[in-house]
Design a protein around this motif. Structure first.
Motif, PDB file in Angstrom:
ATOM      1  N   GLU A 107       0.834  -1.211   0.000  1.00  0.00           N
ATOM      2  CA  GLU A 107       0.000   0.000   0.000  1.00  0.00           C
ATOM      3  C   GLU A 107       0.862   1.251   0.000  1.00  0.00           C
ATOM      4  OE1 GLU A 107      -2.977   0.064   3.055  1.00  0.00           O
ATOM      5  OE2 GLU A 107      -4.377  -0.988   1.761  1.00  0.00           O
TER       6      GLU A 107
ATOM      7  N   LEU B 266       2.333   1.788  -3.459  1.00  0.00           N
ATOM      8  CA  LEU B 266       1.309   2.317  -4.366  1.00  0.00           C
ATOM      9  C   LEU B 266       1.016   3.783  -4.056  1.00  0.00           C
ATOM     10  CD1 LEU B 266      -1.068  -0.786  -4.394  1.00  0.00           C
ATOM     11  CD2 LEU B 266       0.119   0.144  -6.391  1.00  0.00           C
TER      12      LEU B 266
ATOM     13  N   ASP C 190      -1.614  -7.446  -7.468  1.00  0.00           N
ATOM     14  CA  ASP C 190      -1.968  -7.205  -8.873  1.00  0.00           C
ATOM     15  C   ASP C 190      -1.762  -5.734  -9.221  1.00  0.00           C
ATOM     16  OD1 ASP C 190      -2.604  -9.829  -9.084  1.00  0.00           O
ATOM     17  OD2 ASP C 190      -4.779  -9.556  -9.003  1.00  0.00           O
ATOM     18  N   ARG C 191      -2.206  -4.861  -8.298  1.00  0.00           N
ATOM     19  CA  ARG C 191      -2.066  -3.420  -8.545  1.00  0.00           C
ATOM     20  C   ARG C 191      -0.599  -3.015  -8.581  1.00  0.00           C
ATOM     21  NH1 ARG C 191      -6.009  -1.319  -4.146  1.00  0.00           N
ATOM     22  NH2 ARG C 191      -7.762  -2.542  -4.818  1.00  0.00           N
TER      23      ARG C 191
ATOM     24  N   ASN D  49       1.700  -1.531 -11.935  1.00  0.00           N
ATOM     25  CA  ASN D  49       2.069  -0.112 -11.881  1.00  0.00           C
ATOM     26  C   ASN D  49       3.473   0.107 -12.469  1.00  0.00           C
ATOM     27  OD1 ASN D  49       2.881   2.510 -10.996  1.00  0.00           O
ATOM     28  ND2 ASN D  49       1.181   2.424  -9.551  1.00  0.00           N
TER      29      ASN D  49
END
Ligand code: NDP
Length: 321
Positions: A161, A164, A190-191, A195
């Protein structure tokens, strides 16, 4: 006979959660006592710039903010005690807490606001560069790395987190993890992998946070490969340690239900623990949000619920007479 202090609301911990509970509790006439603990003011006293606590147009300093909160709590009638609780009895009311010098505190209600602490790696340069490039909170400090290169250390939800989040400020974010797979939830992974601003360095541990420049700050991290032992260096202006938090709940072990991470369990959406009259607020019960403003919010909720609890208890006692 040992010195005993009695109150309608006993608060253990003096960060934003404890002091907000105190402000609301004092204004409701509960004459709270706050036992401050080993780090009066909590985690904000070891940060520098605070830019995300509402109410201040300019950057404020963490220690200053906590001094103001304490002064506000005292101004409305809170008693502050410079003591550390070493023993607790929540088996009956009033709840009893004993300080390390033997002073006893009795509360008709108890608010647990002992907070949590970020875990640190304990490697060279980490402490020295705290506030000068090394941080444990991207939400707090990410903004200062706009357009710069940052590294995040860890492989759990927090690390992913934070990586990101940091892409809001930096186009060059590197996640450094000691194994070859992440512990974080799949959706977050996945995120992360999708990225383009994030690179992952697998099987690497940080050996040292390296200082340099003028004014002196972080310039990079020295790494060791956990498979080959090979050493390398990664340049970075900011280093975010995201290897978990430890809630300060040792005192309550065996007295209150906790989750696997040691966080006090509360009724969802409330600060109510399983013991009527005992409330938990701030980072000691929240491993997700962990912000000063959310801690303050749950501190307020604890005071409101304590007040309601006492009103109901008083009513029941009167009815029984
Ligand atoms: P975790 O304990 O889940 O992860 C810690 C990570 O740090 C692991 O990847 C671990 O590596 C690594 N680590 C630990 N010690 C070291 C070390 N000395 N050197 C290098 N790496 C180290 O902590 P989190 O803070 O990520 O999460 C705590 C809890 O909070 C979890 O239950 C999590 O799910 C929850 N959470 C939930 C969020 C959400 O729902 N949005 C957001 C954030 C947290 P390894 O994998 O090898 O053990």
């Amino acid at each position: 006979m040992s010195e005993t202090h009695k109150t309608r609301m006993l608060i253990i911990g003096s960060g934003p959660a404890g002091l907000s509970a105190a402000i609301y509790g004092a204004r409701a006439g509960m004459e709270p006592i706050v036992v401050q603990g080993l780090q009066p003011g909590g985690q904000l006293t070891i940060t520098t710039d605070v830019e995300n606590y509402p109410g201040f147009r300019d950057v404020v300093q963490g220690p200053w903010l906590m001094e103001e909160m304490q002064a506000q709590a005292e101004h409305v009638g809170t008693r502050m005690m410079y003591d550390t609780i070493v023993d607790i009895d929540v088996s009956q009311r009033p709840f009893r807490a004993t300080g390390d010098g033997g002073i006893v505190y009795e509360g008709d209600t108890l608010v647990i606001a002992t907070g949590a602490q970020a875990k640190w790696l304990g490697v060279a340069g980490e402490q020295e560069l705290g506030g000068k490039g090394v941080s444990a909170c991207a939400t707090c400090d990410g903004f200062f790395y706009r357009g710069k290169k940052v590294v995040v250390i860890g492989g759990g939800n927090t690390a992913v987190e934070e990586a990101l989040y940091l892409t809001n400020h930096s186009d060059d974010v590197t996640l450094i993890h000691r194994r070859d797979s992440l512990r974080a939830e799949k959706i977050l992974q996945d995120r992360l992998f999708a990225n383009p601003k994030i690179t992952v360095l697998w099987n690497k541990t940080v050996e040292k946070f390296v200082a340099g420049g003028d004014p002196e700050g972080l310039v990079g991290v020295d790494l060791v490969d956990t498979q080959t032992g090979e050493k390398s260096h990664e340049a970075a202006d900011g280093g975010f340690v995201a290897i978990g938090h430890a809630p300060a709940t040792a005192l309550f072990k065996g007295h209150l239900p906790m989750d696997d991470g040691g966080y006090v369990l509360v009724e969802p959406g409330t600060p109510k623990t399983s013991i009527p009259g005992v409330f938990a607020c701030g980072d000691v019960m929240d491993h997700v949000y962990r912000q000063a403003v959310t801690a303050a919010g749950t501190g307020c909720m604890a005071a409101l619920d304590a007040e309601r609890f006492l009103a109901e208890a008083d009513f029941a006692a009167e009815a029984a007479e």
